[in-house]
Enzyme design. Sequence first.
Site, PDB file in Angstrom:
ATOM      1  N   ARG A 176      54.214   7.591  -2.668  1.00  5.75           N
ATOM      2  CA  ARG A 176      53.254   6.579  -2.000  1.00  5.75           C
ATOM      3  C   ARG A 176      51.822   7.250  -2.329  1.00  5.75           C
ATOM      4  O   ARG A 176      51.647   8.417  -2.168  1.00  5.75           O
ATOM      5  CB  ARG A 176      53.554   6.363  -0.341  1.00  5.75           C
ATOM      6  CG  ARG A 176      54.736   5.558  -0.078  1.00  5.75           C
ATOM      7  CD  ARG A 176      54.409   4.214  -0.484  1.00  5.75           C
ATOM      8  NE  ARG A 176      55.256   3.200  -0.012  1.00  5.75           N
ATOM      9  CZ  ARG A 176      56.302   2.786  -1.036  1.00  5.75           C
ATOM     10  NH1 ARG A 176      56.329   3.022  -1.966  1.00  5.75           N
ATOM     11  NH2 ARG A 176      57.397   1.970  -0.637  1.00  5.75           N
ATOM     12  N   GLU A 188      45.739   0.248  -3.323  1.00  8.29           N
ATOM     13  CA  GLU A 188      46.401  -0.366  -4.530  1.00  8.29           C
ATOM     14  C   GLU A 188      46.086  -1.773  -4.502  1.00  8.29           C
ATOM     15  O   GLU A 188      46.146  -2.406  -3.690  1.00  8.29           O
ATOM     16  CB  GLU A 188      48.094  -0.298  -4.451  1.00  8.29           C
ATOM     17  CG  GLU A 188      48.821   0.801  -5.062  1.00  8.29           C
ATOM     18  CD  GLU A 188      50.248   1.150  -4.764  1.00  8.29           C
ATOM     19  OE1 GLU A 188      50.815  -0.119  -4.661  1.00  8.29           O
ATOM     20  OE2 GLU A 188      50.467   2.379  -4.751  1.00  8.29           O
ATOM     21  N   HIS A 199      52.588   0.540  -9.612  1.00  9.42           N
ATOM     22  CA  HIS A 199      53.637   0.484  -8.675  1.00  9.42           C
ATOM     23  C   HIS A 199      55.101  -0.032  -9.403  1.00  9.42           C
ATOM     24  O   HIS A 199      55.607  -1.061  -8.745  1.00  9.42           O
ATOM     25  CB  HIS A 199      53.233  -0.163  -7.331  1.00  9.42           C
ATOM     26  CG  HIS A 199      54.169   0.232  -6.195  1.00  9.42           C
ATOM     27  ND1 HIS A 199      53.769   0.438  -4.898  1.00  9.42           N
ATOM     28  CD2 HIS A 199      55.638   0.713  -6.058  1.00  9.42           C
ATOM     29  CE1 HIS A 199      54.696   0.746  -4.032  1.00  9.42           C
ATOM     30  NE2 HIS A 199      55.974   0.754  -4.788  1.00  9.42           N
TER      31      HIS A 199
END
Length: 318
Positions: free
Chosen positions: A236, A265, A284
């Site tokens: 993360r 993000e 991601h």
Amino acid sequence: MKKKIIVTDHAFKNVAYEQQMANDFDAVFECHSCETEDDTRAAIADADVVFVNFAPVTKNVLSVLKPGATVIRYGIGYDNVDIKAATELGISVANVPDYGVATVADHATASLLPLLRRIPAYNALFAQSDKVRPGDVGDIRGFRSTVIGLVGMGRIARAVVERLRPFGFSFIATDPYCDQTVFDSLGVERVTLDELAKRAHAISLHAPSTADNIHLIGADFLSKVQQGTVLVNTARGSLVDLDALAAAVTDGRIAGAALDVTDPEPLPLDSPLRGMTQVVLTPHAAFYDDDSLQNLQRLASEEAARALLGEELRCKVN
Ligand SMILES: NC(=O)C1=CN([C@@H]2O[C@H](COP(=O)(O)OP(=O)(O)OC[C@H]3O[C@@H](n4cnc5c(N)ncnc54)[C@H](O)[C@@H]3O)[C@@H](O)[C@H]2O)C=CC1
Ligand SMILES: O=C(O)C(=O)COP(=O)(O)O
């Protein structure tokens, strides 16, 4: 009254599993692309089952659901769902912890090996020079004298160890909550985070995003790493202080970094990390391949069916 099943957001090719499951229950099924809390509130009002990928599911969002509703996170991490609020409101939350362990471990492994061989750095030199030679990217340590340091010793980290073992690396790891038997069975030496910073030549992050883990990899940690260390983050974004990382890449303590996740993000356009040849970025996407997506959507749909039948959930997290 018909049951209502809502997808708030997703990045899949289709939602055939979910649609089929909804048909089996003769339920209303809607698929949205929620971007704001207001979008999500409007989309899920009175739903019985909500599938959520990345949309934030705050207390404000949850308050439009009735007690007994179920939220299913399409994924492993559920840090975008306010679990405390869900519990207070009588809403069950489930994740899908086992859909893509192999795929994320594949991605972490596939990111780490080229960094150790300095392949992105060599490749970048070819854009500037017609005489690129071995060693132009600095010293390269042999795999058999390289120490891999894992932060977190859960499902994905263990799968990474299995993938990397044939190369002859040694392994150290830190995980305050994992049983010692796991370390012993994998032949991984248990160390503190501080020791890991000092000894590892390659660091791969596999811990969840929690309040305690924010910026675990920050200026203090990075001040202790050896010159030329590489870093991979498929966990993360909140685990890494990006300003401190950019400084460590600039002064060479970090010789290469592969970031699949960042906070925020997407990584802002003006982030210095975007222009650094030693930094490899993916969006991601560590979880993303055909096998894992199929598992994810099938397992999430089966969990939704259990919720609609009033059966015990397989992976309830609250
Ligand atoms: N980039 C992507 O597409 C994906 C990212 N992930 C992320 O990867 C993370 C790891 O996944 P799994 O291995 O399946 O989870 P897991 O729950 O099996 O393992 C996580 C481990 O981290 C440990 N941990 C917690 N705090 C720690 C700390 N401060 N220092 C060291 N260890 C700590 C826990 O004790 C646990 O053993 C997930 O939380 C998720 O956020 C998961 C899937 C896909
Ligand atoms: O959430 C997704 O679908 C992903 O991108 C991977 O999620 P996870 O990182 O598994 O929590």
